[in-house]
Design an enzyme around this catalytic site. Structure first.
Site, PDB file in Angstrom:
ATOM      1  N   LYS A   1      22.034  61.110  46.325  1.00  0.00           N
ATOM      2  CA  LYS A   1      23.313  61.815  46.342  1.00  0.00           C
ATOM      3  C   LYS A   1      23.130  63.340  46.272  1.00  0.00           C
ATOM      4  O   LYS A   1      22.020  63.825  46.031  1.00  0.00           O
ATOM      5  CB  LYS A   1      24.174  61.302  45.188  1.00  0.00           C
ATOM      6  CG  LYS A   1      24.564  59.829  45.352  1.00  0.00           C
ATOM      7  CD  LYS A   1      25.447  59.363  44.210  1.00  0.00           C
ATOM      8  CE  LYS A   1      25.869  57.918  44.375  1.00  0.00           C
ATOM      9  NZ  LYS A   1      26.759  57.484  43.273  1.00  0.00           N
TER      10      LYS A   1
ATOM     11  N   ARG B   1      18.090  48.019  42.430  1.00  0.00           N
ATOM     12  CA  ARG B   1      19.170  48.138  41.444  1.00  0.00           C
ATOM     13  C   ARG B   1      18.591  48.245  40.028  1.00  0.00           C
ATOM     14  O   ARG B   1      19.114  48.969  39.184  1.00  0.00           O
ATOM     15  CB  ARG B   1      20.154  46.985  41.584  1.00  0.00           C
ATOM     16  CG  ARG B   1      20.897  47.072  42.930  1.00  0.00           C
ATOM     17  CD  ARG B   1      22.048  46.148  43.057  1.00  0.00           C
ATOM     18  NE  ARG B   1      23.122  46.461  42.132  1.00  0.00           N
ATOM     19  CZ  ARG B   1      23.983  47.468  42.268  1.00  0.00           C
ATOM     20  NH1 ARG B   1      23.877  48.297  43.294  1.00  0.00           N
ATOM     21  NH2 ARG B   1      24.952  47.645  41.390  1.00  0.00           N
TER      22      ARG B   1
ATOM     23  N   THR C   1      25.048  52.312  36.158  1.00  0.00           N
ATOM     24  CA  THR C   1      25.854  53.367  36.780  1.00  0.00           C
ATOM     25  C   THR C   1      26.045  54.550  35.836  1.00  0.00           C
ATOM     26  O   THR C   1      25.937  55.703  36.242  1.00  0.00           O
ATOM     27  CB  THR C   1      27.223  52.800  37.207  1.00  0.00           C
ATOM     28  OG1 THR C   1      26.998  51.698  38.094  1.00  0.00           O
ATOM     29  CG2 THR C   1      28.065  53.845  37.910  1.00  0.00           C
TER      30      THR C   1
ATOM     31  N   ARG D   1      18.423  56.778  36.943  1.00  0.00           N
ATOM     32  CA  ARG D   1      19.621  57.373  36.343  1.00  0.00           C
ATOM     33  C   ARG D   1      19.389  57.831  34.904  1.00  0.00           C
ATOM     34  O   ARG D   1      19.887  58.882  34.509  1.00  0.00           O
ATOM     35  CB  ARG D   1      20.786  56.403  36.444  1.00  0.00           C
ATOM     36  CG  ARG D   1      21.288  56.270  37.883  1.00  0.00           C
ATOM     37  CD  ARG D   1      22.388  55.250  37.996  1.00  0.00           C
ATOM     38  NE  ARG D   1      22.982  55.244  39.323  1.00  0.00           N
ATOM     39  CZ  ARG D   1      23.518  54.166  39.873  1.00  0.00           C
ATOM     40  NH1 ARG D   1      23.546  53.014  39.209  1.00  0.00           N
ATOM     41  NH2 ARG D   1      24.048  54.230  41.086  1.00  0.00           N
TER      42      ARG D   1
ATOM     43  N   ASN E   1      25.390  60.683  39.417  1.00  0.00           N
ATOM     44  CA  ASN E   1      24.403  59.712  38.932  1.00  0.00           C
ATOM     45  C   ASN E   1      23.255  59.448  39.910  1.00  0.00           C
ATOM     46  O   ASN E   1      22.627  58.402  39.878  1.00  0.00           O
ATOM     47  CB  ASN E   1      25.086  58.416  38.496  1.00  0.00           C
ATOM     48  CG  ASN E   1      25.722  57.648  39.635  1.00  0.00           C
ATOM     49  OD1 ASN E   1      25.659  58.054  40.797  1.00  0.00           O
ATOM     50  ND2 ASN E   1      26.335  56.522  39.315  1.00  0.00           N
TER      51      ASN E   1
ATOM     52  N   HIS F   1      22.688  55.672  45.060  1.00  0.00           N
ATOM     53  CA  HIS F   1      23.486  54.491  45.390  1.00  0.00           C
ATOM     54  C   HIS F   1      22.516  53.471  45.945  1.00  0.00           C
ATOM     55  O   HIS F   1      21.576  53.819  46.660  1.00  0.00           O
ATOM     56  CB  HIS F   1      24.537  54.828  46.458  1.00  0.00           C
ATOM     57  CG  HIS F   1      25.150  53.612  47.086  1.00  0.00           C
ATOM     58  ND1 HIS F   1      26.271  52.999  46.578  1.00  0.00           N
ATOM     59  CD2 HIS F   1      24.773  52.868  48.163  1.00  0.00           C
ATOM     60  CE1 HIS F   1      26.562  51.938  47.325  1.00  0.00           C
ATOM     61  NE2 HIS F   1      25.666  51.848  48.293  1.00  0.00           N
TER      62      HIS F   1
END
Length: 142
Positions: A10, A86, A92, A103, A113, A116
């Site tokens: 991100k 993941r 999250t 994260r 964060n 994705h």
């Protein structure tokens, strides 16, 4: 099972110049980055990609964040790539993420964060096709 999944680094990752560090977490997990590119999402593209969250209170801030700067989209490949990615992304909310996850170690807050990742095989296929053309994907198999 050998799988592919979509990863997005991100805008906060690019702005903070930690792309290499995040990619190291990915590669050290055993996942392979098989294609990646940098792009700048339009508001329309971001709204389409995150349409599932349209009714959520965080939708507008999410879209604002995702169009605030460039992102890097990647296709990762490996054994159980979806669940593995993941796992290394972490929760999250970085405050709830396990130490040693992307994260927990890099995210500033729940809004910024860092990453994705696709949450299912169907979504991985849809999300990969959202960002990569048939031509780009064909080159991976050729």
């Amino acid at each position: 099972m050998l799988e592919k999944t979509l990863s997005i680094l991100k805008p906060d990752v690019i702005k903070r110049n930690i792309t290499g560090q995040v990619n190291s977490y990915i590669e050290n997990s055993g996942l392979k980055i098989i294609i990646q590119k940098m792009c700048l999402l339009t508001r329309c593209q971001a709204e389409e990609f995150y349409a599932i969250h349209k009714s959520q209170h965080f939708f507008v801030p999410l879209i604002d964040f995702m169009v605030s700067g460039p992102i890097i989209v990647q296709v990762l490949q490996g054994e159980n790539a979806i669940s593995l990615y993941r796992e290394i992304m972490g929760a999250t909310d970085p405050k709830k993420a396990s130490p040693g996850t992307i994260r927990a170690d890099f995210a500033e807050n729940i809004d910024a964060n860092c990453v994705h990742g696709s949450d299912s095989l169907d979504n991985a296929m849809r999300e990969i096709r959202f960002f990569f053309s048939d031509y780009e994907l064909l080159a991976l198999n050729g």
